[in-house]
Design an enzyme around this catalytic site. Structure first.
Site, PDB file in Angstrom:
ATOM      1  CE1 TYR A 222      -4.420   0.563  -0.346  1.00 21.49           C
ATOM      2  CE2 TYR A 222      -3.659   2.657   0.536  1.00 21.49           C
ATOM      3  CZ  TYR A 222      -4.614   1.899  -0.121  1.00 21.49           C
ATOM      4  OH  TYR A 222      -5.750   2.502  -0.564  1.00 21.49           O
TER       5      TYR A 222
ATOM      6  N   GLY B 195       6.325   8.109   0.859  1.00 27.44           N
ATOM      7  CA  GLY B 195       7.346   7.773   1.855  1.00 27.44           C
ATOM      8  C   GLY B 195       8.140   6.548   1.409  1.00 27.44           C
ATOM      9  CG  HIS B 196       6.215   2.693   1.226  1.00 26.16           C
ATOM     10  ND1 HIS B 196       4.859   2.925   1.313  1.00 26.16           N
ATOM     11  CD2 HIS B 196       6.520   1.918   2.302  1.00 26.16           C
ATOM     12  CE1 HIS B 196       4.368   2.300   2.387  1.00 26.16           C
ATOM     13  NE2 HIS B 196       5.361   1.698   3.007  1.00 26.16           N
TER      14      HIS B 196
ATOM     15  N   GLY C  12      12.880   3.582   7.011  1.00 29.72           N
ATOM     16  CA  GLY C  12      12.408   4.935   7.287  1.00 29.72           C
ATOM     17  C   GLY C  12      12.612   5.347   8.740  1.00 29.72           C
TER      18      GLY C  12
ATOM     19  CE  LYS D 216       4.520   6.876  10.352  1.00 30.10           C
ATOM     20  NZ  LYS D 216       4.135   5.551   9.859  1.00 30.10           N
TER      21      LYS D 216
END
Ligand code: AMP
Length: 287
Positions: free
Chosen positions: A31, A35-36, A146, A148
């Site tokens: 999904y 960011g990915h 990441g 994140k």
């Protein structure tokens, strides 16, 4: 873009590629969002053969509803990856990753006891186990993760160092929506209003670091309380799970009575998690 659906096929492809290329790897749960893709771009800069994996790892979900509702759209993911000109997309089945009923797993150690690990028991055991399996299958020269998922990134670096995987770990910065909301596959489960309320996480981090840098030599307890209360006023739908300030190298929490001046010179990082509309979100910021 070439899609590989089985471990033996992956091995065959990579045996050839590895001879002449530096292999970069970006593991994901799909999904995909910008960011990915930013991690893919970093991998493309540092390697000349890039593999992206898409695998929603059942072992890292402590909550079966979160697993059942995890968004999946392989077709869209492949379209997005097509534009990045990568070499392989590896989409294994559960039995490619876990051919046996897994009994040997990775113990993430004490760094996993707090924050995500505390609220998601078994999560990091699942993450490190799947990442080590993927590392063994892909055998990349480098892998990009990441910022994140900051605790995850720290634990992966620790795993690679302690268990001596010959893999360079590269960090990619957080990509955010214009509103400040950190991009996440889980954001797709939010309503329009939920997306607005989800700004609470980045707002809390921003408010905290702004107040911290203004000094006044307040203590951490008061600074946290102040920023949490302000966030709750603006974003009443936000259900905070934890908000902690840690040293970003050791993940050690600053004591509640630390003064802002001490915190500022010791690489502080905020880690926050909470729920909006029953969807669990996390965010982080350093200073
Ligand atoms: P996931 O698909 O959520 O497992 O994430 C796959 C990788 O993408 C992990 O290394 C994440 O830290 C990274 N990632 C997730 N969201 C973002 C974001 N907003 N910006 C940059 N990297 C991200």
């Amino acid at each position: 873009v070439k899609v590989i659906n089985s471990a033996p096929e992956l091995r065959a492809e990579l045996e050839i590629a590895r001879k002449k290329s530096r292999v970069g790897f970006v593991p994901t749960m799909g999904y995909l969002h910008q960011g990915h893709l930013s991690l893919v771009d970093i991998a493309k800069q540092k390697a000349n053969f890039v593999v992206v994996s898409i695998f929603v790892n059942p072992m890292q979900f402590n909550n079966s509803e979160d697993f059942q509702k995890y968004p999946i759209n392989i077709e869209r993911d492949l379209e997005l990856l097509q534009s990045r000109n990568i070499d392989l997309v590896y989409i294994p089945t559960v039995s490619d990753i876990y051919p046996n009923k897994v009994k040997v797993t990775l113990n993430p150690g004490e760094l996993a006891a707090q924050f995500e690990g505390e609220f998601r028991p078994g999560h990091f055991e699942g993450v490190l186990t799947v990442v080590s399996i993927l590392f063994n299958q892909v055998q990349p020269d480098l892998a990009v993760f990441g910022e994140k998922d900051f605790q995850q990134l720290t634990l992966i670096r620790k795993m690679v160092s302690d268990l001596q995987f010959p893999i360079e770990i590269i960090e990619g910065p957080i990509v955010r929506e214009e509103s400040g909301l950190a991009m996440s596959s889980r954001n797709s489960r939010l309503s329009e209003d939920g997306k607005k309320q989800a700004k609470a996480l980045s707002f809390l981090l921003e408010t905290f670091f702004k107040t911290l840098s203004e000094g006044n030599n307040s203590n951490l307890r008061d600074l946290k309380k102040l920023s949490i209360n302000k966030t709750k006023d603006y974003y009443p739908a936000f259900d905070l799970e934890y908000f902690e300030i840690v040293n970003q190298d050791t993940l050690e929490k600053f004591p509640d009575d630390s003064k802002s001046s001490e915190i500022l010179i010791n690489s502080p990082r905020g880690l926050v998690a909470g729920y909006i509309e029953g969807v669990r979100l996390i965010d982080t910021a350093g200073f």
